[in-house]
Design a protein around this motif. Structure first.
Motif, short mmCIF file in Angstrom:
data_model
loop_
_atom_site.label_atom_id
_atom_site.label_comp_id
_atom_site.label_asym_id
_atom_site.label_seq_id
_atom_site.Cartn_x
_atom_site.Cartn_y
_atom_site.Cartn_z
N LYS A 27 0.82 -1.21 0.00
CA LYS A 27 0.00 0.00 0.00
C LYS A 27 0.86 1.27 0.00
CE LYS A 27 -3.75 -2.19 2.62
NZ LYS A 27 -4.55 -2.12 3.88
N ASN A 28 2.16 1.10 -0.19
CA ASN A 28 3.12 2.21 -0.13
C ASN A 28 3.13 2.89 1.24
OD1 ASN A 28 4.30 1.91 -2.61
ND2 ASN A 28 3.10 3.49 -3.62
N GLU A 29 2.88 2.11 2.28
CA GLU A 29 3.06 2.58 3.65
C GLU A 29 4.49 2.23 4.07
OE1 GLU A 29 -1.51 1.84 5.20
OE2 GLU A 29 0.01 0.27 5.40
N ALA A 30 5.16 3.17 4.73
CA ALA A 30 6.55 2.94 5.12
C ALA A 30 6.66 1.82 6.13
CB ALA A 30 7.13 4.22 5.70
N LEU A 31 7.58 0.89 5.86
CA LEU A 31 7.93 -0.15 6.84
C LEU A 31 9.13 0.27 7.66
CD1 LEU A 31 7.55 -3.29 4.55
CD2 LEU A 31 5.95 -2.49 6.30
N TRP A 32 10.10 0.95 7.01
CA TRP A 32 11.29 1.41 7.73
C TRP A 32 12.06 2.42 6.88
CZ3 TRP A 32 11.40 1.08 12.60
CH2 TRP A 32 12.56 1.38 13.31
N PHE A 33 12.76 3.31 7.58
CA PHE A 33 13.69 4.26 6.97
C PHE A 33 15.07 3.99 7.53
CE2 PHE A 33 9.58 6.38 7.24
CZ PHE A 33 9.45 7.03 6.02
N SER A 34 16.10 4.23 6.72
CA SER A 34 17.45 4.01 7.22
C SER A 34 18.46 4.84 6.44
CB SER A 34 17.85 2.53 7.13
OG SER A 34 19.14 2.33 7.67
N LYS A 35 19.54 5.18 7.13
CA LYS A 35 20.69 5.78 6.45
C LYS A 35 21.52 4.71 5.74
CE LYS A 35 20.33 10.18 7.28
NZ LYS A 35 20.20 11.15 6.15
N ASN A 36 21.31 3.45 6.07
CA ASN A 36 21.86 2.36 5.26
C ASN A 36 21.00 2.23 4.00
OD1 ASN A 36 23.99 1.48 6.95
ND2 ASN A 36 22.51 0.44 8.26
N ILE A 37 21.55 1.62 2.98
CA ILE A 37 20.78 1.38 1.76
C ILE A 37 19.98 0.10 1.95
CG2 ILE A 37 20.90 0.88 -0.71
CD1 ILE A 37 23.41 2.63 -0.83
N ILE A 38 18.66 0.24 1.97
CA ILE A 38 17.77 -0.91 2.13
C ILE A 38 16.79 -0.95 0.97
CG2 ILE A 38 17.94 -1.15 4.63
CD1 ILE A 38 15.44 0.55 4.93
N PRO A 39 16.41 -2.17 0.52
CA PRO A 39 16.79 -3.48 1.03
C PRO A 39 18.15 -3.92 0.49
CG PRO A 39 15.37 -3.76 -0.86
CD PRO A 39 15.47 -2.28 -0.62
N ALA A 40 18.74 -4.92 1.17
CA ALA A 40 19.89 -5.60 0.57
C ALA A 40 19.40 -6.35 -0.66
CB ALA A 40 20.51 -6.57 1.58
N ILE A 41 20.27 -6.49 -1.67
CA ILE A 41 19.83 -7.07 -2.94
C ILE A 41 20.65 -8.31 -3.26
CG2 ILE A 41 19.40 -6.62 -5.39
CD1 ILE A 41 19.59 -3.62 -4.73
N ARG A 42 20.02 -9.46 -3.27
CA ARG A 42 20.66 -10.68 -3.76
C ARG A 42 20.44 -10.80 -5.26
NH1 ARG A 42 22.04 -14.76 0.05
NH2 ARG A 42 21.44 -14.21 2.19
N ASP A 43 21.34 -11.47 -5.95
CA ASP A 43 21.22 -11.68 -7.40
C ASP A 43 21.02 -10.36 -8.14
OD1 ASP A 43 21.42 -14.47 -7.10
OD2 ASP A 43 19.28 -14.60 -6.68
N GLU A 44 21.82 -9.37 -7.75
CA GLU A 44 21.65 -8.03 -8.33
C GLU A 44 21.90 -8.01 -9.83
OE1 GLU A 44 23.70 -3.64 -7.94
OE2 GLU A 44 23.27 -4.75 -6.08
#
Length: 282
Positions: free
Chosen positions: A168-185
């Motif tokens: 629903k485009n509701e925020a789950l989390w904010f971070s100064k890290n880059i999220i999400p981590a990406i597997r198989d980029e």
């Protein structure tokens, strides 16, 4: 829905004293921000806008901002010098408004290239989603933009905020890290034009009661760690609705705020190269 756009404009910036009145391509920064607010105000059904600055003191010449606003017929109020943040300054203005607003927009006075449609979309999102306490803006990064953000964080690890959202485009989390981590980029890069990373744009619309909650609630554990005030809402189970924003050609996150004289020069080069922001909307 009654909306109030508040433009916090501090004269006593430590990194750039007098910043709101610094000239950016023939116009003071504050005038440019006011023009953005005024453009958005005219496209909302019941909306006012006002500049909020500090109370003048011998060490703070914010009377110059007041004089500038009066000269240019811009509504302006002075707020307590005890305000800890722009959001606290906005809350004081909302409390003292002649008519209580339903929604309060915090448009920073050092954001002369904030697209005005971001403001309109934020207000509209709160109108259409009664469950949301706050609305803010995100943009989905291209792979090149993600690479640039990663590179910037090598030297400035706390520059740039990212956000993850639900369906629903509701925020789950904010971070100064880059999220999400990406597997198989590499596979994703081969099939998807955009990365899965969304960058947060620091523009907020609050319901009145949500802003009151913010001003009267202490920082949570993760807000203190990340130094991201929007986490105060998530840590207390309050909904932050995110809207997808799109910058005009040539504009992007890097142009959103002016913190230093170097930023001013960079944004000036951008405007001269790509044209005035509001020309894209007229």
């Amino acid at each position: 829905m009654k909306t109030l756009i508040v433009i916090p404009a501090r004269f006593a910036s430590k990194r750039f004293p007098g910043k709101p009145l610094a000239i950016l391509v023939d116009k003071p920064i504050l005038l440019r921000v006011w023009e953005i607010a005024n453009y958005a105000r005219q496209r909302l059904s019941d909306c006012n806008a006002v500049v909020a600055t500090e109370t003048p003191t011998p060490d703070c010449q914010s009377d110059k901002i007041v004089e500038f606003c009066h000269k240019n017929e811009i509504p302006v109020v002075t707020t307590s010098n005890a305000c800890r943040s722009g959001s606290d300054r906005v809350w004081q203005v909302a409390q003292e408004a002649s008519e209580r607003p339903d929604v309060v927009v915090n448009l920073q006075g050092d954001a002369p290239t904030c697209p005005p449609d971001f403001i309109v979309k934020l207000v509209e999102s709160l109108e259409s989603n009664p469950a949301a306490d706050v609305a803010s803006v995100m943009t989905t990064l291209s792979w090149d933009a993600l690479d640039a953000l990663r590179e910037a964080k090598r030297t400035s690890p706390f520059s740039g905020t990212t956000v993850v959202v639900n369906e629903k485009n509701e925020a789950l989390w904010f971070s100064k890290n880059i999220i999400p981590a990406i597997r198989d980029e590499e596979k994703l890069r081969a099939t998807d034009a955009l990365s899965p990373v969304r960058r947060h744009v620091g523009l907020y619309a609050y319901r009145y009661d949500a802003l009151r909650f913010f001003a009267n609630t202490e920082k949570g554990q993760y807000e203190r760690l990340e130094q991201l005030e929007q986490l105060r809402f998530l840590e207390h189970g309050r909904a932050v609705q995110m809207i997808e924003g799109e910058y005009p050609p040539g504009y992007d996150h890097a142009t959103s705020g002016v913190d230093t004289p170097e930023d001013l020069a960079r944004v000036e080069r951008l405007i001269r190269a790509h044209g005035e922001l509001l020309d894209f909307y007229r």
